[in-house]
Design an enzyme around this catalytic site. Structure first.
Site, short mmCIF file in Angstrom:
data_model
loop_
_atom_site.label_atom_id
_atom_site.label_comp_id
_atom_site.label_asym_id
_atom_site.label_seq_id
_atom_site.Cartn_x
_atom_site.Cartn_y
_atom_site.Cartn_z
N ASP A 73 2.81 3.35 -4.89
CA ASP A 73 2.28 2.06 -4.45
C ASP A 73 0.76 1.99 -4.55
O ASP A 73 0.19 0.91 -4.70
CB ASP A 73 2.69 1.78 -3.00
N HIS A 120 9.53 -5.00 -4.16
CA HIS A 120 9.02 -4.36 -5.37
C HIS A 120 10.07 -4.36 -6.49
O HIS A 120 11.27 -4.20 -6.24
CB HIS A 120 8.62 -2.92 -5.08
N ASP A 129 10.58 -2.05 -8.58
CA ASP A 129 11.23 -0.74 -8.76
C ASP A 129 12.40 -0.52 -7.80
O ASP A 129 13.06 0.51 -7.87
CB ASP A 129 10.22 0.40 -8.66
N CYS A 136 9.06 5.78 -5.42
CA CYS A 136 7.97 5.36 -4.53
C CYS A 136 7.08 6.53 -4.13
O CYS A 136 5.88 6.34 -3.90
CB CYS A 136 8.56 4.73 -3.27
#
Length: 664
Positions: free
Chosen positions: A352, A472, A474, A646
């Site tokens: 991030d 997000h 992802d 992440c």
């Protein structure tokens, strides 16, 4: 070809002028004409090319001893191809006649001093400067394109200097010159000419804050290099030394393309006559550069380094996770970089915080880390620990509002190279999450999105991610490399695929097999039967699937994908209010290191001693040549609404394709 303004002749005395090598010089043959003259002839001394420009439809070229008519639309142009050795060593004579084959009524004599002035850069993109008289003001994309390229000098070649090198108006290291683009000023001519002429290097005011120019003088000492153009210097009177024929300069970029900067900038040199009451520019040569864009690398590019944070929380350290990532990196022959707790301040979400990319010019490629505006525990890591020699840094922050979750770079991905309806994207397309079109909701800040868009080479696509708690991209998609002609597959999380798999297992007699059965630190297990009979879960799954399917159609349209290019990965979600989170570790939130995939261990129902979710994913991916390695991230990441992707970050090999060869 450039043309210098006309020189007026006199019948009473010689005319003296300065011309530039390779530049056409107009001669005004009508400003002083003898009475009754109707024709003219013109000749030049050795080294002077004389041309008469005319329209063959209206003028006939003279032959033999005949001359050109004065009343016709003809112009005299002279061209000198070598610099003068001494003043006034080239001569042009214009003779005037009343009739053909009679004696001249008068003559105008022009003495020329030729100076070789040219500002040259790497127009052909070979990494070396080559002299040219071609159009240096233009810049063209594509394999047949031309034009010089600048790198933003955003690394820090001397670690103690603090700021990136572009912030320094003095050279901190000779290595810094390698980050700059060479530029050569040719200035050959008689030394005496420069008693009343000068060369002035200049930059337009809007470009001055985006470019710096250093003049090279002599040896290898730092003081031999002086910044002569930049934010504080719009012009520079060139300090030419006696006998000097060329001067070397080094040009650095100071700013990336953005909303207020399309990426093009120019530099000019002017030959100025200082021997008149007011200084008169005689000739100007201009070159144009394009600033190299920041480029992301997709999962299909080979991994170089894997970054991960060491943290400590109520469950203890994440040491087991670090060991699993280290084993994965070893298999992929990648270096592992651990960010210690003292530097991450217990912020584990390194995906991030930063995104790795690169910038490239013909003479050099430079990795550049893009630091997100989220500014949590890792906010100083990129600047303090990654920025360094040959490793650049860039960031964008909103001046008027704080960052949202969608400004974190788990919400920033890039596809592999694609072709869409005949339009090629050889560097892929950037993918970011946003709110549903034309609706209120969370979005990536304009300052970040506009920066990405301004790079031009990876045209961004906005997806709908505001339905997710974290928001997000992802969380529901990933790309993995394959060895077939397509080269990759898009993985999409799919609740319906998961429910179908569980229905199959129930029909096979495994309805009592439980989710989380193999999870030692969670008490509440849920059997396949319970999951399939949960009405709320079925409703949630239909909603989540509709959100993902909406994105699926966008991805197919914007990336030119077919259904065969997409693989559905079984994944269930739960809703908290109107936002979704993964019910079990989100398997598309994986880290890709070549053919090795570090996938969050889902802790699915155990059937015949094996997790049925893992077995299903293996059956989908391993035939493509991929190796699935499942990593337990449950306590350290999943419980905190994140997964393997992440908690990791990968620096990858740049594209072999050169960005300037594409056409945005």
């Amino acid at each position: 070809m450039a043309v210098q303004g006309p020189v007026r002749l006199s019948l009473k005395k010689p005319t003296y002028a300065v011309c530039v090598v390779g530049v056409e010089q107009l001669v005004d043959i009508r400003s002083a004409v003898p009475k009754d003259a109707k024709f003219f002839g013109v000749a030049g001394s050795s080294g002077v090319d004389v041309y008469v420009a005319y329209d063959p439809a209206h003028v006939t070229e003279p032959t033999g001893m005949s001359y050109w008519p004065l009343d016709a639309e003809v112009d005299v142009v002279v061209l000198v191809n070598a610099a003068s050795k001494v003043l006034n060593d080239y001569k042009v004579k214009v003779s005037y006649f009343q009739r053909q084959e009679e004696s001249a009524l008068g003559q105008g004599v022009l003495y020329l001093t030729s100076i070789d002035v040219s500002l040259d850069v790497d127009m052909e993109r070979t990494g070396k400067v080559k002299r040219t008289r071609e159009d240096k003001k233009s810049w063209r994309w594509g394999p047949q394109g031309y034009g010089a390229i600048l790198l933003v000098n955003c690394d820090r070649d001397v670690n103690s200097s603090g700021e990136p090198d572009y912030a320094n108006s003095t050279l901190s290291s000779l290595a810094d010159l390698q980050d700059m683009s060479p530029m050569v000023l040719t200035c050959d001519g008689p030394d005496e000419l420069f008693d009343n002429h000068k060369l002035v290097l200049s930059v337009p005011f809007p470009d001055s804050k985006r470019v710096g120019v250093f003049c090279a003088r002599g040896g290898d000492a730092l003081w031999n290099y002086k910044q002569v153009l930049g934010p504080q210097h719009l012009s520079y009177e060139v300090e030419r030394q006696p006998g000097e024929r060329s001067i070397n300069f080094y040009v650095e970029g100071l700013a990336f393309p953005d909303t207020d900067f399309l990426g093009l900038l120019s530099l000019s040199v002017s030959l100025v006559d200082t021997g008149t009451l007011s200084e008169v520019p005689l000739f100007t040569d201009t070159v144009t550069f394009r600033m190299a864009p920041w480029i992301m690398t997709p999962n299909t590019q080979a991994p170089l380094e894997v970054y991960v944070c060491r943290v400590m929380d109520m469950h203890g350290s994440n040491e087991a996770f670090l060991e699993d990532i280290a084993d994965l990196a070893l298999k992929a022959n990648s270096k592992m970089v651990i960010c210690p707790q003292v530097e991450n301040r217990n912020d584990r979400w390194i995906q991030d915080e930063i995104e790795f990319g690169y910038i490239e010019a013909p003479h050099k490629s430079l990795p550049v880390v893009f630091d997100s505006p989220r500014n949590r525990g890792l906010k100083d890591f990129a600047y303090k620990k990654i920025l360094g020699p040959d490793f650049g840094f860039v960031t964008r922050e909103s001046l008027y509002s704080g960052a949202s979750s969608l400004d974190s770079f788990g919400n920033l991905e890039v596809s592999p190279p694609v072709t869409v309806s005949g339009k090629e994207y050889p560097l892929g397309r950037i993918l970011v999450g946003s709110s549903f079109p034309n609706s209120a909701g969370r979005q990536m800040s304009r300052v970040v999105f506009s920066f990405l868009k301004a790079q031009q080479v990876q045209a961004p696509v906005e997806l709908y991610t505001d339905w997710l708690s974290v928001g997000h991209v992802d969380e529901f998609l990933s790309f993995v490399p394959t060895s077939d002609p397509k080269g990759f597959r898009l993985l999409l999380a799919s609740p319906m695929a998961c429910l179908r798999l569980f229905k199959e297992k129930r029909e096979e007699g495994y309805g009592e097999a439980s989710l989380f059965d193999d999870l030692k630190y969670r008490n509440k297990k849920r059997s396949i039967n319970e999951l399939l009979e949960d009405k709320r879960l079925r409703s949630t799954s239909r909603y989540v699937q509709s959100c993902i399917d909406w994105n699926r159609e966008v991805l197919k349209r914007e990336l030119g994908l077919k259904e065969r290019d997409i693989i559905d990965i079984p994944q269930l979600f739960s809703l908290s209010g109107s936002y979704a989170t993964a019910l079990f570790p989100d398997m598309v939130n994986l880290v890709t290191l070549g053919k090795y995939l570090g996938i969050p261990k889902p802790f699915g129902p155990i059937i015949n001693g094996r997790c049925c979710l893992e077995e299903n994913v293996r059956s989908l991916l391993q035939p493509l040549g991929l190796r699935c390695i499942f990593i337990d991230d449950f306590l350290s990441y999943h419980e905190l609404q994140g997964e393997v992707h992440c908690g990791t970050n990968v620096r990858r090999q740049p594209f072999s394709f050169k960005w300037w060869n594409m056409v945005p």
